[in-house]
Write a protein that holds these residues in place. Structure first.
Motif, PDB file in Angstrom:
ATOM      1  N   ILE A 100      -1.270  32.491 -48.944  1.00 39.41           N
ATOM      2  CA  ILE A 100      -0.519  31.243 -48.823  1.00 39.41           C
ATOM      3  C   ILE A 100      -1.317  30.232 -48.017  1.00 39.41           C
ATOM      4  CG2 ILE A 100       1.582  30.198 -47.888  1.00 39.41           C
ATOM      5  CD1 ILE A 100       2.864  33.010 -48.312  1.00 39.41           C
ATOM      6  N   MET A 101      -1.397  29.036 -48.563  1.00 38.44           N
ATOM      7  CA  MET A 101      -2.174  27.986 -47.907  1.00 38.44           C
ATOM      8  C   MET A 101      -1.240  26.824 -47.583  1.00 38.44           C
ATOM      9  SD  MET A 101      -5.567  26.299 -49.512  1.00 38.44           S
ATOM     10  CE  MET A 101      -7.019  26.660 -48.576  1.00 38.44           C
ATOM     11  N   ALA A 102      -1.443  26.217 -46.415  1.00 36.98           N
ATOM     12  CA  ALA A 102      -0.572  25.111 -46.018  1.00 36.98           C
ATOM     13  C   ALA A 102      -1.401  23.894 -45.664  1.00 36.98           C
ATOM     14  CB  ALA A 102       0.253  25.526 -44.809  1.00 36.98           C
ATOM     15  N   ASP A 103      -0.953  22.751 -46.174  1.00 40.22           N
ATOM     16  CA  ASP A 103      -1.551  21.484 -45.760  1.00 40.22           C
ATOM     17  C   ASP A 103      -0.657  20.971 -44.644  1.00 40.22           C
ATOM     18  OD1 ASP A 103      -2.414  18.935 -45.439  1.00 40.22           O
ATOM     19  OD2 ASP A 103      -1.555  18.175 -47.304  1.00 40.22           O
ATOM     20  N   ILE A 104      -1.228  20.839 -43.451  1.00 43.86           N
ATOM     21  CA  ILE A 104      -0.384  20.510 -42.309  1.00 43.86           C
ATOM     22  C   ILE A 104      -0.651  19.077 -41.882  1.00 43.86           C
ATOM     23  CG2 ILE A 104       0.256  21.239 -40.008  1.00 43.86           C
ATOM     24  CD1 ILE A 104      -1.523  23.823 -40.957  1.00 43.86           C
ATOM     25  N   PRO A 105       0.204  18.160 -42.291  1.00 43.27           N
ATOM     26  CA  PRO A 105      -0.021  16.769 -41.896  1.00 43.27           C
ATOM     27  C   PRO A 105       0.402  16.595 -40.444  1.00 43.27           C
ATOM     28  CG  PRO A 105       2.006  16.951 -43.133  1.00 43.27           C
ATOM     29  CD  PRO A 105       1.421  18.327 -43.082  1.00 43.27           C
ATOM     30  N   GLY A 106      -0.034  15.535 -39.852  1.00 41.84           N
ATOM     31  CA  GLY A 106       0.562  15.175 -38.571  1.00 41.84           C
ATOM     32  C   GLY A 106       0.015  15.892 -37.367  1.00 41.84           C
ATOM     33  N   ILE A 107      -0.894  16.827 -37.536  1.00 46.54           N
ATOM     34  CA  ILE A 107      -1.449  17.451 -36.336  1.00 46.54           C
ATOM     35  C   ILE A 107      -2.288  16.409 -35.633  1.00 46.54           C
ATOM     36  CG2 ILE A 107      -3.263  18.999 -35.576  1.00 46.54           C
ATOM     37  CD1 ILE A 107      -2.289  21.009 -37.370  1.00 46.54           C
TER      38      ILE A 107
END
Length: 328
Positions: free
Chosen positions: A212-219
């Motif tokens: 599972i891969m996550a694109d984490i915006p906002g970091i």
């Protein structure tokens, strides 16, 4: 549906029914009136849940609607017991929770590799007529039928959020990369996460494996104003997970970009700096191949660097290989 699971399958499980006992009398040339010698039936197959650290998602169960164990065989004369039904072992990633689909009651949870949990026992085999002989009934003419197996619909949920987190400035190409990586059937879901919406994708790997891969915006964006709540989301990345730093090939200074990203991460949650890291140089279609050496020289020596172009689909399989190797 709860907001913090990514993977979910609904399956019908049926354990095997027990074989029936045999109603048989010993009949041989010199024993015209032999006693009862019917054997017992074999038990039906059990269904087990087994933790497997090589699995990262429930994708391999997505297309199995029914899992059925074998029935036990009937007993035979000569006190022969019937064969047991074969047991079924369902392999699942660690952190999988199984609930009864109707009552929503939790039946089992697997947390460690190799852990075996009995989900549904098979029916017991029936007793043969040899057991019913008594002083008053020398020739019992009945044997027990086997017990039926159990039949239940269950829901399996994986509570792990992501194995790989994408970190980078806006427009570094994270979303494009995610959509290309999980292009098989991108299971990209919107997760309302405070004011942010991380995107999750199931990435299919070779031999039905997946992660599972996550694109984490906002970091990073708005971090100074205290908007960097993406780090809370990152706390969920618990297993031996990886951070992929996505830096575009057209960045002004690749090494500096990496340092800024790392510094921002440490500022919000120092533990994140200890995660395994991979550097992904995106948008290689915008640069010339000769620049690879220069880009590599500007980055930390000990980290793996992978060059990709999501648009041209170049370097994607190699990136999956690097990630899989690091995960395991």
């Amino acid at each position: 549906m709860t907001s913090n699971f990514i993977d979910y399958v609904k399956i019908n499980l049926r354990s095997g029914k027990g074989g029936s006992g045999s109603m048989h009398f010993r009949r041989e040339k010199h024993v015209p009136k032999g006693g009862p010698d019917g054997g017992d039936g074999g038990r039906g197959g059990h269904i087990y849940l087994v933790g497997n650290a090589q699995h990262w998602t429930l994708l391999h169960l997505k297309y199995q609607k029914h899992i059925i164990a074998d029935n036990g065989k009937g007993g035979e004369g000569g006190r022969r017991t019937g064969a047991q039904g074969e047991d079924v072992y369902i392999e699942v990633p660690l952190g999988t929770i199984v609930r009864d689909a109707e009552t929503n009651e939790q039946i089992a949870e697997v947390t460690s590799a190799g852990e075996k949990v009995l989900l549904l026992p098979g029916g017991r085999g029936g007793l043969g007529n040899q057991h019913f002989k008594s002083s008053t009934n020398q020739a019992p003419r009945h044997a027990q039928p086997g017990e039926p197996g159990q039949d239940i619909w269950v829901v399996m949920e994986l509570k792990v959020l992501a194995d790989v987190g994408l970190v980078g400035f806006p427009n570094a190409g994270k979303s494009t990369l995610l959509s290309v990586m999980s292009a098989a059937k991108p299971e990209i879901a919107d997760y309302p996460f405070t004011t942010l919406v991380p995107q999750l994708g199931v990435v299919e790997y070779r031999d039905y494996k997946s992660f599972i891969m996550a694109d984490i915006p906002g970091i990073i964006e708005g971090a100074a104003e205290g908007k960097g709540l993406g780090t809370r989301f990152l706390r969920h990345i618990e297993r031996n997970s990886i951070l992929c730093f996505v830096i575009p090939a057209d960045a002004e200074d690749w090494g500096k970009t990496y340092k800024i990203l790392l510094k921002e991460l440490k500022k919000h949650n120092p533990d994140l700096a200890d995660k395994q890291k991979i550097i992904v140089i995106s948008k290689m279609d915008l640069s010339i191949p000769e620049m690879e050496a220069e880009i590599r020289a500007s980055l930390p020596k000990k980290l793996p660097v992978q060059f990709i172009s999501a648009i041209k689909q170049e370097g994607i399989q190699e990136l999956k290989d690097v990630i899989w190797k690091t995960l395991n």
